[in-house]
Design an enzyme around this catalytic site. Structure first.
Site, PDB file in Angstrom:
ATOM      1  N   CYS A  39     -33.070  48.178-100.725  1.00 42.65           N
ATOM      2  CA  CYS A  39     -34.170  47.561-101.940  1.00 42.65           C
ATOM      3  C   CYS A  39     -33.594  46.468-101.676  1.00 42.65           C
ATOM      4  O   CYS A  39     -32.387  45.310-101.479  1.00 42.65           O
ATOM      5  CB  CYS A  39     -33.215  48.495-103.071  1.00 42.65           C
ATOM      6  N   SER A  41     -32.413  44.970-104.077  1.00 41.18           N
ATOM      7  CA  SER A  41     -30.683  43.984-104.661  1.00 41.18           C
ATOM      8  C   SER A  41     -29.963  44.622-103.653  1.00 41.18           C
ATOM      9  O   SER A  41     -28.921  44.377-103.646  1.00 41.18           O
ATOM     10  CB  SER A  41     -30.549  45.884-105.958  1.00 41.18           C
ATOM     11  N   HIS A  44     -29.787  41.186-101.974  1.00 45.75           N
ATOM     12  CA  HIS A  44     -29.307  40.472-102.596  1.00 45.75           C
ATOM     13  C   HIS A  44     -27.808  40.437-102.545  1.00 45.75           C
ATOM     14  O   HIS A  44     -27.134  39.465-102.572  1.00 45.75           O
ATOM     15  CB  HIS A  44     -29.078  40.712-104.223  1.00 45.75           C
ATOM     16  N   HIS A  60     -28.251  52.580-102.446  1.00 39.62           N
ATOM     17  CA  HIS A  60     -27.908  53.210-103.735  1.00 39.62           C
ATOM     18  C   HIS A  60     -29.481  53.360-104.106  1.00 39.62           C
ATOM     19  O   HIS A  60     -29.851  54.689-105.314  1.00 39.62           O
ATOM     20  CB  HIS A  60     -27.796  52.202-104.445  1.00 39.62           C
ATOM     21  N   CYS A 167     -34.246  54.909-107.392  1.00 40.47           N
ATOM     22  CA  CYS A 167     -34.464  53.366-107.734  1.00 40.47           C
ATOM     23  C   CYS A 167     -35.427  52.779-108.457  1.00 40.47           C
ATOM     24  O   CYS A 167     -36.348  52.322-108.874  1.00 40.47           O
ATOM     25  CB  CYS A 167     -33.253  52.209-106.537  1.00 40.47           C
TER      26      CYS A 167
END
Ligand code: APR
Ligand code: ZN
Length: 366
Positions: A39, A41, A44, A60, A167
């Site tokens: 993902c 994220s 990031h 996640h 997610c």
């Protein structure tokens, strides 16, 4: 011991290490991962946009099988199929009590601590603790999470597809259905056609939007958005996003505009392409210090609603099973979201592909 992808320093790469995974304590669950999505994220954290304590096991969006449960665990048992929940709500804080588990105060603390609720971690490497992203730490053959983070699911959905629910699907579909509450016959724009953006598109389509405009910079992905319900596409390499959306809506703007990238400029674009009285929903995550520039006069005079959406404003114990039922009923598309499958060893290739924007979702298969 488990093979895990560990981030030792910002910028990466992730290194594959043999980490120790402690037994689940009271109220905790050990999960054998079968699939985990890559993902933005996670990226990031790698690129330092979301600074977290290192070393850390990222990941996640995961699904797997319960291997062992700690004392007092009642919601799952060994052998259950589960999807990880990266917002394990405490059910006691003021947000949980008002029915907003997506905003749980304990889960918010865990987002920045990279630990379990007791402040420790279940991963260690060479005798030192290794953090676990959003408690999940899904880029590992095994992980230990709070009971609330392991949501039992039906057994007939392949793990790779089930993982996506954790997610990109709940975030995207939830942003359209829970946060915006897109109404039948309405007009929608989605900036960013990634794992999350595709799911906002299919959530808006499920809700009956009549016009769905996908905005991205990669033509192949824009073409694919049509199969998820997009009616129009805008390539920002060729056209200005706001002008193009205004053109497509008789100069009005859309009823709902979503940003699913995480850039202040595209967040402002989403606001500027929303019609008067419409709603702008920010889903993308920018760095904590960034700000968005919005015309101040427009705030009262155009009376738009500007809001954010975290975890699609969802409640995983309720929403994951529902979303999987929608998939089983043929109403939600999951297979075409997966562009590539990698082994854990290939995870850095997967992130290179994510960064290039070419994939919708890359998945690690364990
Ligand atoms: N204009 C238009 N599209 C862009 C731009 C831009 N300036 N910059 C990037 N994009 C597109 C990329 O081409 C890609 O298709 O945005 C998309 C982002 O998709 P992913 O990298 O797959 O990101 P995703 O995992 O969907 O997450 C999106 O939501 O939950 C948050 O943290 C997440 O901030 C991230 C966002
Ligand atoms: Zn995610």
């Amino acid at each position: 011991m488990a093979k895990a992808a560990v981030l030792h320093r910002y910028g990466g790469p992730l290194s594959i290490e043999e980490v120790d995974v402690a037994a689940p304590k009271r109220g905790e669950v050990k999960v054998k991962l079968k699939a985990a999505g890559l993902c933005h994220s996670d990226w990031h954290v790698i690129d330092g946009t979301l600074p977290l304590p290192l070393p850390i096991v990222l990941g996640h969006e995961g699904a797997g099988i319960v291997e062992e449960v700690g004392e007092g665990v009642t919601s799952v048992k060994r052998g259950d199929h589960v999807v990880l929940n990266w917002v394990p709500a405490c059910s006691r804080c003021r947000y949980c009590r008002i029915g907003r588990p997506d905003l749980c105060e304990q889960a918010a603390r865990l987002t920045s601590s990279g630990t379990m609720p007791d402040g420790t971690t279940r991963f260690s490497w060479q005798g030192k603790p290794v953090h676990q992203f959003l408690t999940a730490g899904a880029f590992s053959e095994y992980t230990v999470v709070p009971e609330q983070a392991a949501i039992p699911i039906r057994r007939d959905v392949p793990f790779e597809l089930a993982a996506l629910i954790g997610c990109s699907v709940i975030t995207g579909v939830g942003a359209a259905i829970h946060t915006a509450q897109v109404r039948p016959g309405s007009t929608v724009a989605v900036i960013g056609a990634g794992g999350v953006g595709f799911n906002i598109i299919q959530g808006a389509a499920l809700a009956g939007a009549k016009q769905i405009i996908a905005v991205d910079m990669i033509e192949e992905k824009l073409a694919m958005t049509k199969t998820f319900g997009a009616t129009h596409t805008v390539n920002v390499e060729k056209d200005d996003a706001v002008d193009a959306v205004l053109d497509l809506t008789d100069g009005l703007g859309v009823d709902y505009a979503f940003e699913a990238i995480g850039r202040p400029e595209t967040m402002a674009d989403a606001y500027n392409m929303t019609r008067k009285g419409g709603m702008t929903v920010i889903v993308g995550i920018a760095a904590p210090h960034e700000t968005v520039e919005i015309n101040a006069f427009s705030l009262p005079s155009q009376s738009k609603m500007l809001t954010g959406s975290w975890l699609g404003q969802g409640n995983p114990p309720v929403d994951y099973p529902k979303l999987l039922d929608l998939y089983a009923a043929g109403k939600l598309k999951l297979e075409p979201l997966i562009s590539a499958v990698y082994s854990l060893e290939q995870i850095n290739d997967g992130f290179a592909a994510l960064k290039s924007g070419q994939t919708i979702r890359g998945i690690i298969r364990f």
